[in-house]
Design a protein around this motif. Structure first.
Motif, PDB file in Angstrom:
ATOM      1  N   MET A   1       1.224  17.728  -9.106  1.00  0.00           N
ATOM      2  CA  MET A   1       0.398  16.512  -9.478  1.00  0.00           C
ATOM      3  C   MET A   1       0.748  15.262  -8.077  1.00  0.00           C
ATOM      4  SD  MET A   1       1.092  13.872 -12.489  1.00  0.00           S
ATOM      5  CE  MET A   1       2.259  12.827 -12.465  1.00  0.00           C
ATOM      6  N   LYS A   2       0.401  14.609  -8.030  1.00  0.00           N
ATOM      7  CA  LYS A   2       0.181  13.950  -6.147  1.00  0.00           C
ATOM      8  C   LYS A   2       0.505  12.468  -6.834  1.00  0.00           C
ATOM      9  CE  LYS A   2      -3.026  12.072  -4.353  1.00  0.00           C
ATOM     10  NZ  LYS A   2      -3.949  11.669  -3.470  1.00  0.00           N
ATOM     11  N   GLU A   3       1.394  12.510  -5.831  1.00  0.00           N
ATOM     12  CA  GLU A   3       2.131  11.000  -6.002  1.00  0.00           C
ATOM     13  C   GLU A   3       2.759   9.940  -5.064  1.00  0.00           C
ATOM     14  OE1 GLU A   3       6.034   8.781  -6.905  1.00  0.00           O
ATOM     15  OE2 GLU A   3       6.519  11.005  -6.960  1.00  0.00           O
ATOM     16  N   VAL A   4       1.317   9.093  -4.778  1.00  0.00           N
ATOM     17  CA  VAL A   4       1.376   8.669  -4.114  1.00  0.00           C
ATOM     18  C   VAL A   4       2.610   7.024  -3.595  1.00  0.00           C
ATOM     19  CG1 VAL A   4       0.152   6.630  -2.320  1.00  0.00           C
ATOM     20  CG2 VAL A   4      -1.114   8.538  -3.380  1.00  0.00           C
ATOM     21  N   ILE A   5       3.670   7.351  -2.520  1.00  0.00           N
ATOM     22  CA  ILE A   5       4.191   6.786  -2.110  1.00  0.00           C
ATOM     23  C   ILE A   5       4.465   5.471  -1.844  1.00  0.00           C
ATOM     24  CG2 ILE A   5       7.166   6.272  -2.263  1.00  0.00           C
ATOM     25  CD1 ILE A   5       6.727   9.331  -1.915  1.00  0.00           C
ATOM     26  N   GLU A   6       4.569   4.269  -1.791  1.00  0.00           N
ATOM     27  CA  GLU A   6       4.830   3.145  -1.317  1.00  0.00           C
ATOM     28  C   GLU A   6       5.811   3.009  -0.949  1.00  0.00           C
ATOM     29  OE1 GLU A   6       2.099  -0.764  -1.404  1.00  0.00           O
ATOM     30  OE2 GLU A   6       1.432   1.192  -2.729  1.00  0.00           O
ATOM     31  N   VAL A   7       5.456   2.293   0.310  1.00  0.00           N
ATOM     32  CA  VAL A   7       6.494   2.116   1.137  1.00  0.00           C
ATOM     33  C   VAL A   7       6.851   0.621   1.941  1.00  0.00           C
ATOM     34  CG1 VAL A   7       7.852   2.640   3.499  1.00  0.00           C
ATOM     35  CG2 VAL A   7       6.185   4.697   2.662  1.00  0.00           C
ATOM     36  N   PRO A   8       7.522  -0.272   0.794  1.00  0.00           N
ATOM     37  CA  PRO A   8       7.791  -1.678   2.086  1.00  0.00           C
ATOM     38  C   PRO A   8       7.176  -1.837   3.355  1.00  0.00           C
ATOM     39  CG  PRO A   8       9.728  -1.044   0.339  1.00  0.00           C
ATOM     40  CD  PRO A   8       9.190   0.562   1.093  1.00  0.00           C
ATOM     41  N   GLY A   9       6.407  -2.615   3.876  1.00  0.00           N
ATOM     42  CA  GLY A   9       6.826  -3.120   5.142  1.00  0.00           C
ATOM     43  C   GLY A   9       5.158  -2.343   5.554  1.00  0.00           C
ATOM     44  N   LEU A  10       4.899  -0.938   5.203  1.00  0.00           N
ATOM     45  CA  LEU A  10       3.926  -0.060   6.066  1.00  0.00           C
ATOM     46  C   LEU A  10       2.901  -0.418   5.162  1.00  0.00           C
ATOM     47  CD1 LEU A  10       6.068   2.086   7.270  1.00  0.00           C
ATOM     48  CD2 LEU A  10       5.655   0.082   8.030  1.00  0.00           C
ATOM     49  N   SER A  11       3.083  -0.074   3.542  1.00  0.00           N
ATOM     50  CA  SER A  11       2.028   0.748   3.128  1.00  0.00           C
ATOM     51  C   SER A  11       0.496  -0.456   3.086  1.00  0.00           C
ATOM     52  CB  SER A  11       1.862   0.523   1.576  1.00  0.00           C
ATOM     53  OG  SER A  11       2.749   2.158   1.594  1.00  0.00           O
ATOM     54  N   ALA A  12       1.251  -2.290   2.791  1.00  0.00           N
ATOM     55  CA  ALA A  12       0.407  -3.294   2.742  1.00  0.00           C
ATOM     56  C   ALA A  12      -0.451  -3.497   3.689  1.00  0.00           C
ATOM     57  CB  ALA A  12       1.176  -4.208   1.516  1.00  0.00           C
ATOM     58  N   SER A  13       0.757  -2.985   4.976  1.00  0.00           N
ATOM     59  CA  SER A  13      -0.522  -3.228   6.503  1.00  0.00           C
ATOM     60  C   SER A  13      -0.723  -2.496   6.153  1.00  0.00           C
ATOM     61  CB  SER A  13       0.704  -3.026   7.229  1.00  0.00           C
ATOM     62  OG  SER A  13       0.196  -3.199   8.739  1.00  0.00           O
ATOM     63  N   VAL A  14      -1.069  -1.474   5.613  1.00  0.00           N
ATOM     64  CA  VAL A  14      -2.040  -0.216   6.228  1.00  0.00           C
ATOM     65  C   VAL A  14      -3.462  -0.585   5.620  1.00  0.00           C
ATOM     66  CG1 VAL A  14      -3.046   2.154   5.523  1.00  0.00           C
ATOM     67  CG2 VAL A  14      -1.006   1.445   6.802  1.00  0.00           C
ATOM     68  N   ARG A  15      -3.120  -1.239   4.112  1.00  0.00           N
ATOM     69  CA  ARG A  15      -4.467  -1.642   3.471  1.00  0.00           C
ATOM     70  C   ARG A  15      -5.137  -2.910   3.842  1.00  0.00           C
ATOM     71  NH1 ARG A  15      -0.445   0.025  -1.138  1.00  0.00           N
ATOM     72  NH2 ARG A  15      -0.076  -2.352  -0.797  1.00  0.00           N
ATOM     73  N   LYS A  16      -4.322  -3.811   4.030  1.00  0.00           N
ATOM     74  CA  LYS A  16      -4.425  -4.936   4.646  1.00  0.00           C
ATOM     75  C   LYS A  16      -5.630  -5.191   5.906  1.00  0.00           C
ATOM     76  CE  LYS A  16      -3.066  -9.269   7.036  1.00  0.00           C
ATOM     77  NZ  LYS A  16      -1.500  -9.873   8.314  1.00  0.00           N
ATOM     78  N   ARG A  17      -5.440  -3.656   6.873  1.00  0.00           N
ATOM     79  CA  ARG A  17      -6.652  -2.941   8.356  1.00  0.00           C
ATOM     80  C   ARG A  17      -7.606  -2.798   7.862  1.00  0.00           C
ATOM     81  NH1 ARG A  17      -0.814  -2.410  10.223  1.00  0.00           N
ATOM     82  NH2 ARG A  17      -1.131  -4.351  12.010  1.00  0.00           N
ATOM     83  N   GLY A  18      -7.753  -2.184   6.026  1.00  0.00           N
ATOM     84  CA  GLY A  18      -9.166  -1.790   5.339  1.00  0.00           C
ATOM     85  C   GLY A  18      -8.948  -0.116   5.542  1.00  0.00           C
ATOM     86  N   ILE A  19      -6.937   0.369   6.044  1.00  0.00           N
ATOM     87  CA  ILE A  19      -7.980   2.241   6.614  1.00  0.00           C
ATOM     88  C   ILE A  19      -7.680   2.420   5.356  1.00  0.00           C
ATOM     89  CG2 ILE A  19      -6.643   3.657   7.655  1.00  0.00           C
ATOM     90  CD1 ILE A  19      -4.892   1.402   9.839  1.00  0.00           C
TER      91      ILE A  19
END
Length: 70
Positions: A1-19
């Motif tokens: 099973m795959k688990e996406v791990i939320e990384v404080p400070g980085l994951s939101a930044s990547v999403r914000k850039r639309g990547i």
């Protein structure tokens, strides 16, 4: 099973850039870190500078990702 791990400070930044990227994923007992640019681990802002500055920032970000993953 795959688990996406939320990384404080980085994951939101990547999403914000639309990547379309999961910074850290755990699957099959392995941890995968991908697409880690030279970002400030607290703010997610891209670090500017020469190759040494950017490489150091990227390595600090990878270390932060791995520590978050456990």
């Amino acid at each position: 099973m795959k688990e996406v791990i939320e990384v404080p400070g980085l994951s939101a930044s990547v999403r914000k850039r639309g990547i379309p990227l999961s910074v850290v994923t755990r699957a099959g007992g392995m941890v995968y870190v991908s697409g880690t640019p030279p970002q400030d681990i607290n703010t997610g802002e891209l670090i500017q500078g020469d190759i040494q500055v950017q490489t150091r920032a990227a390595m600090v970000a990878v270390e932060h990702c791995l520590k978050t993953a456990g």
